[in-house]
Each structure stands twice: as C-alpha cells, then as structure tokens.
Design a protein around this motif. Structure first.
Motif, short mmCIF file in Angstrom:
data_model
loop_
_atom_site.label_atom_id
_atom_site.label_comp_id
_atom_site.label_asym_id
_atom_site.label_seq_id
_atom_site.Cartn_x
_atom_site.Cartn_y
_atom_site.Cartn_z
N ALA A 176 -125.14 3.04 45.55
CA ALA A 176 -125.83 1.86 46.08
C ALA A 176 -125.86 1.83 47.60
N VAL A 177 -124.73 2.04 48.26
CA VAL A 177 -124.71 2.00 49.73
C VAL A 177 -125.57 3.12 50.31
N HIS A 178 -125.51 4.29 49.69
CA HIS A 178 -126.33 5.41 50.16
C HIS A 178 -127.81 5.07 50.08
N ASP A 179 -128.24 4.59 48.90
CA ASP A 179 -129.67 4.33 48.71
C ASP A 179 -130.18 3.23 49.63
N ALA A 180 -129.32 2.26 49.94
CA ALA A 180 -129.76 1.13 50.77
C ALA A 180 -129.60 1.39 52.26
N PHE A 181 -128.58 2.15 52.66
CA PHE A 181 -128.23 2.20 54.09
C PHE A 181 -128.07 3.59 54.67
N ALA A 182 -128.27 4.65 53.88
CA ALA A 182 -128.10 5.99 54.44
C ALA A 182 -129.09 6.24 55.58
N VAL A 183 -130.34 5.84 55.41
CA VAL A 183 -131.33 6.08 56.45
C VAL A 183 -130.94 5.33 57.73
N ILE A 184 -130.49 4.09 57.58
CA ILE A 184 -130.05 3.32 58.76
C ILE A 184 -128.88 4.03 59.44
N ALA B 230 -124.24 -6.11 46.37
CA ALA B 230 -123.01 -6.13 47.16
C ALA B 230 -123.09 -5.22 48.38
N ALA B 231 -124.00 -4.22 48.35
CA ALA B 231 -124.04 -3.22 49.41
C ALA B 231 -124.31 -3.84 50.78
N GLY B 232 -125.18 -4.85 50.81
CA GLY B 232 -125.51 -5.48 52.09
C GLY B 232 -124.29 -6.08 52.76
N ALA B 233 -123.51 -6.85 51.99
CA ALA B 233 -122.32 -7.47 52.54
C ALA B 233 -121.29 -6.41 52.93
N LEU B 234 -121.16 -5.38 52.12
CA LEU B 234 -120.20 -4.31 52.42
C LEU B 234 -120.56 -3.61 53.73
N TYR B 235 -121.84 -3.27 53.89
CA TYR B 235 -122.24 -2.54 55.09
C TYR B 235 -122.19 -3.43 56.32
N ALA B 236 -122.54 -4.71 56.12
CA ALA B 236 -122.46 -5.64 57.25
C ALA B 236 -121.02 -5.80 57.74
N GLY B 237 -120.08 -5.80 56.81
CA GLY B 237 -118.70 -6.01 57.19
C GLY B 237 -117.95 -4.74 57.58
N LEU B 238 -118.29 -3.63 56.95
CA LEU B 238 -117.51 -2.40 57.15
C LEU B 238 -118.29 -1.29 57.85
N GLY B 239 -119.61 -1.44 57.97
CA GLY B 239 -120.40 -0.35 58.54
C GLY B 239 -120.28 0.88 57.65
N PRO B 240 -120.20 2.07 58.23
CA PRO B 240 -120.06 3.28 57.42
C PRO B 240 -118.83 3.27 56.52
#
Length: 394
Positions: free
Chosen positions: A211-219, A339-349
């Motif tokens: 999930a985190v990869h698909d949503a935020f890997a490009v970012i 959940a990925a949005g909150a995780l990436y917003a709080g933890l970054g990579p």
C-alpha cells in the motif's frame, strides 16, 4: 496453450490495462473534483467486497462459472461504455458502482475455469497468467498513446472492447465436471478451515504491504531527485519481473518449494523490499528492490492458487477464489491504502518499516500450511466433516 483461454485472459487484463489507469482522469474531465472522484472509487471498492463472493457463490451453487463469467464480462463492457454517457456526480457514481459490481468476479472466475484445465496438464497456469500481465502492460502503453491522440473516452471504448472479447472467448471455455453439492453447501466448512484462513491471511498481509509503495513510492523517488524517465522504468521493471516469474521462474520454483515455502519466500522478499525502500532512494538499491515484485506478488499468487487448487473441491473453487481475491486481498489493500496516508505523513519513508513488519507474521502462517495434509479441505468438505476438529474414525 489453448487459444480461447489465452484470448480470455488477454481480453480481461487488456481491458483492465486500458480502463484502470485512466478512469480517474476521465472522471476529472467530466467535472468531478478530487473528493468526488475518491467517493466514486471508494464506493466501487466497497461494492467489490460484496459482489465478488456473491457471484462466486452463485457460480458454484449453479455449476455455472462459465455463464456467470460471460454475463459479468458483458456487463462490465456495458458499464465501461456507460461512463461515456454519464455526466454529473450521481450518474457517474451509479455507473461506477455497476462497473465495480460487474468486474469484481472476473479474475477469480477466470482462474476458477483455468485451474482445472491447468491441473489436467493442458498448460501451465503461470504461462497463462503471465500472458495476462503482458497484455496489461501492452494495453497501458497503448492507452497512453490513444489518450494523447484521441482522449480518455477513446481509451474507455477500447477497454470495453477488451471486456467484450473476454466474454466472447469465455463462451467457448471448457466447463469443469460438476460435483454434487451436499446439503449445507460446504461454504461454512470452508470458512472454518484453519488452513484456508491462514492462507488468505498470509496473502492479505503481503499484498496489503504494497500500500505505501503504490501510494507514495513516486513521491519518495521524486523527492530524492529521481527523474520521471527513471521512475517510469522502475514501474516497468516491477511489472516485467512479475511477468518473468509467471512465465519462467515461478512454476519450477513452486514445484521445488511447494506452496507453503514459496509463500514464505514471498513474505521474506517483502521484508527485504520494504526495508530497502525505508533505508534509501538510491537508484541501484531501488532498482534491485523493484525486481522483488516478482516474488511479492507473482510468486505469492502462484503459490496461493496452487494451494487452493490442491485443497478446495471444484464445486467451491469460484467461492474460494473470490473470497481470496475480493475479500482477503481487496479488504487488506483498501484498509492499508487508507492508512498509508497517515503513516507516510507521520513517518515519511519510515512508513515502509510498517509494511515490512506486516510481512513478518506471514512467514509462520505460510510455513504452517506445510503441516496440513493436502487433502484436508477437499476431503472434509466432500465427506461433510468439520474442518476444525480432526476426523476420528468410527
């Protein structure tokens, strides 16, 4: 490989390759704002969780897997075309729900028809599924060219053609011999099967960890200075690795390891892949991590379908596959994407560490499958036994 199976899978995944990447852009062109687009897509996700198992159960109870696949393919083609006539949020939401409901059971039902033919030695399932992934790639590339020249409406029209082609090819597919269904149907026993539930849970953890990869890997990569051209190549590499495992590497590896250890290997690959993503965005390391997609998805899928084919009776195959795909994988992907949005917003990579941690319990779950006799689910359902308590001889 039988031509009709090949055409069915090419039509199915070619249709998905056309529609999936460009549907949000089409909705935006029709005036929907990001919030409305999200609601249309989220509603579709919710509908899929119900429609897939319902269609699978109908197919099993009536012994009509092929007929249900043909009808759902035609409904999906019609819904895809209906998007072209839709304007405004209520109409596009209604069409989106119809599209989701019709398309949810397509892949599981196609697998349910393909697995018995593969087990009979007519072809290797991995080769067929690899051809479907290749069709998805080709369709996505073609869709980009068509959208640039003729607009996204033309892309959806081609996608509808792919789904109609699936139905045309599926109408000629062989139907597995029907098995008589005992009173009670065996569905409850399937849902109480410890082995089946452990399989679905292990797969849901590993697939959901994307999930985190698909949503935020490009970012993540863009922030690290990776160029758009390299980002495109990294995504293409992952899909190419998937095709390579389906076509070449996966079947012999699965024969050697068995489904339990192959699924455990996929989970271990997930731990390694997401750990690399958490630690660095350096291009050589990321390229190596992307190649692991062949294990974290393709090998996992081959292992799960082999196990389901070995243990679940044919009269429950469509039900089991839709529960595995639509509910197990679909629910975990939807929940973890939210959940990925909150995780990436709080933890970054650092969010990738959470995804790596999800894969850890999948390893013992997968290895526990090796302790279950292959015949456990199949024989218990056939004999009307309870799948939780061991059968005691009279």
């Amino acid at each position: 490989m039988p031509p009709r199976f090949l055409l069915a899978f090419v039509g199915l995944y070619g249709g998905y390759g056309m529609v999936s990447p460009f549907l949000p852009a089409f909705l935006a062109e029709r005036g929907l704002d990001p919030r409305a687009i999200g609601l249309v897509l989220a509603a579709g996700t919710g509908v899929r969780l119900l429609a897939g198992p319902c269609a699978g159960r109908l197919a099993d109870r009536r012994g009509a897997g092929r007929a249900v696949l043909v009808v759902c393919g035609l409904l999906t083609a019609g819904a895809t075309l209906a998007f072209l006539a839709g304007h405004g949020f209520p109409a596009l939401l209604a069409v989106g729900i119809l599209y989701a409901a019709a398309s949810a059971p397509l892949a599981p039902l196609a697998d349910a028809l393909a697995l018995p033919a593969a087990a009979a030695g007519r072809f290797a399932y991995g080769h067929l599924r690899g051809a479907g992934s290749a069709a998805f790639i080709a369709a996505s590339l073609t869709a980009g060219l068509v959208a640039g020249s003729f607009g996204t409406a033309a892309v959806l029209a081609l996608g509808a053609l792919g789904f109609a082609g699936l139905s045309a090819a599926a109408a000629g597919l062989p139907v597995p011999p029907a098995a008589p269904e005992r009173e009670g149907g065996g569905l409850g026993r399937l849902l109480r099967s410890g082995g089946f539930l452990r399989l679905v849970l292990a797969a849901a953890l590993v697939v959901g960890s994307h999930a985190v990869h698909d949503a935020f890997a490009v970012i993540r990569w863009r922030e690290a200075g990776v160029s758009p051209a390299w980002i495109g190549l990294l995504w293409a590499e992952a899909v190419a690795a998937e095709v390579a495992v389906f076509l070449v590497l996966g079947p012999p590896l699965l024969d050697r390891l068995g489904p339990g250890r192959a699924l455990a290997l996929a989970a271990a690959a997930g731990i390694l892949r997401w750990s690399v993503m958490a630690l660095t965005a350096a291009l050589p390391a990321v390229a190596a991590a992307q190649a692991l997609h062949g294990a974290t998805f393709a090998l996992l899928h081959l292992a799960c379908l082999r196990r389901i084919g070995d243990t679940v009776p044919s009269r429950l195959a469509a039900t089991a596959l839709t529960l595995y795909g639509s509910v197990g994988l679909g629910l975990s992907t939807a929940g973890l994407t939210l959940a990925a949005g909150a995780l990436y917003a709080g933890l970054g990579p650092g969010a990738f560490w959470v995804m790596a941690a999800l894969c850890v319990p999948a390893i013992p779950l997968a290895l526990s499958l090796r302790q279950d006799p292959v015949e456990t689910v199949r024989d218990a359902v056939a004999e009307g036994r309870d799948l939780v308590r061991p059968h005691q001889p009279d």
